[in-house]
Design an enzyme around this catalytic site. Sequence first.
Site, mmCIF file in Angstrom:
data_model
loop_
_atom_site.group_PDB
_atom_site.id
_atom_site.type_symbol
_atom_site.label_atom_id
_atom_site.label_comp_id
_atom_site.label_asym_id
_atom_site.label_seq_id
_atom_site.Cartn_x
_atom_site.Cartn_y
_atom_site.Cartn_z
ATOM 1 N N GLY A 36 0.831 -1.204 0.000
ATOM 2 C CA GLY A 36 0.000 0.000 0.000
ATOM 3 C C GLY A 36 0.870 1.260 0.000
ATOM 4 N N HIS A 37 1.884 1.264 0.882
ATOM 5 C CA HIS A 37 2.800 2.417 0.918
ATOM 6 C C HIS A 37 3.550 2.545 -0.412
ATOM 7 C CE1 HIS A 37 2.818 1.410 5.395
ATOM 8 N NE2 HIS A 37 2.397 2.647 5.367
ATOM 9 N N GLN A 61 -0.192 9.929 18.723
ATOM 10 C CA GLN A 61 -1.447 9.520 18.086
ATOM 11 C C GLN A 61 -1.919 8.152 18.580
ATOM 12 O OE1 GLN A 61 0.252 9.533 13.918
ATOM 13 N NE2 GLN A 61 -1.148 7.817 13.660
HETATM 14 O O1 PAF Z 1 -1.290 6.923 8.386
HETATM 15 C C1 PAF Z 1 -0.226 6.916 9.030
HETATM 16 O O2 PAF Z 1 0.646 6.070 8.838
HETATM 17 C C2 PAF Z 1 -0.035 7.977 10.104
HETATM 18 O O3 PAF Z 1 -1.217 8.284 10.741
HETATM 19 C C3 PAF Z 1 0.674 9.233 9.578
HETATM 20 C C4 PAF Z 1 -0.168 9.940 8.537
HETATM 21 C C5 PAF Z 1 2.019 8.875 8.982
HETATM 22 C C6 PAF Z 1 0.902 10.212 10.732
HETATM 23 O O4 PAF Z 1 1.686 9.657 11.731
#
Ligand code: PAF
Length: 280
Positions: A36-37, A61
Site C-alpha cells: 500500500g505504501h 497519536q
Molecule cells: O497513516 C499513518 O501512517 C499515520 O497516521 C501518519 C499519517 C504517517 C501520521 O503519523
Amino acid sequence: MKICKTISETQDYVAKLRKSGKSIGFVPTMGALHAGHISLLKTASLNNDVVASSIFVNPIQFNKKEDLQKYPRTLEDDIRKLEEIECDLLFNPDVDEMYPEPVLDRYNFGNLDKVMEGRHRPGHFNGVAVVVRKLFEIVKPDRAYFGMKDYQQLKIIQAMVSKLGLPVQIIPCPTMREPDGLAMSSRNVRLTADERKIAPVIFRVLNGVRDRMGQHDIAEVEKWAIHQLNNYDELEVEYLEIVNTGTLSKPNSLPEPNSLIVCAAVNLGKVRLIDNLVIN
Ligand code: PAF
C-alpha cells in the site's frame, strides 16, 4: 537515498531541491512498509520530480501504550524497499527531535474528529494533525499522498490543510488489498495464521452492506453487518457505521443526495483492523 535524522538537515536538503525548481511528492508513514505504501510512493514519483517519505512512529497519536509498543518496527527492511523504488529522501527522526517539548496544540475539526475513530480513540486525530502539520512544515511538499483506508484521517488532513491554508495538495489514493480482499495495513503482520484467514470477512461484509443499500433501511443494514461480523467468536466490532463521505455524519434519509461510505473498526485477537467502502 538521502536519509535525514534531524529537522535542520532535512530543511537544508529540501531548500536545495526547491531552489533548483524541483517539485516534491511526500508520503508520510510510520514504517513497516507494505505494498500500500509502495503504491503511494509510486504514484508520488509519477507526478513529482522528487519523492520524499518519512518514517516516524508518532507516540502522540496512540491512545494505548500497548498499541504503541507493539507497533511493528522494520527500519532496515523499510530503507531497502524505499531504495528499491528510488525514493529520494527519507526523514526518520527520533521522538525528541520531533517533540523536544510537550505538545500543547489542540485542533477541533467539528464532527470529523468526534465520530468513529475519534470517539473510540480520544486524542488520536489531534496527534495525527500535529505530526502531519509539522512534517509538512519540514518537508514542504507540493503534494502529499494518503491512502483511503484511513478515510477519516484523510478527511481530517484535508480539513486541516484547508483551514490553515497550507500550501500542499492532498492526493487521496485507493486502498490496496490482498487478493482475498483484506485491506493492506502494517498491523496485518501481527495477525496469527488463523486470524489472517478470518480477516477478509470484514471486506466481504462491507460489500454485503453495499449490496443491501437502497433495499433496506440504513440502521437495519448496519445491524445486519455488525451481526455478520460478531457471528465470528474471534471478531469484535468496535463500530460499523454508514455515513456521508463529506461530513462523516449520519445520513438523514434515503435517497441520500450525497455519497455514503461504510466504515468499520473490528478487533481480531489483539489486532485492531479498520476498513471502509464507498457505497454510491
Ligand atoms: O497513516 C499513518 O501512517 C499515520 O497516521 C501518519 C499519517 C504517517 C501520521 O503519523
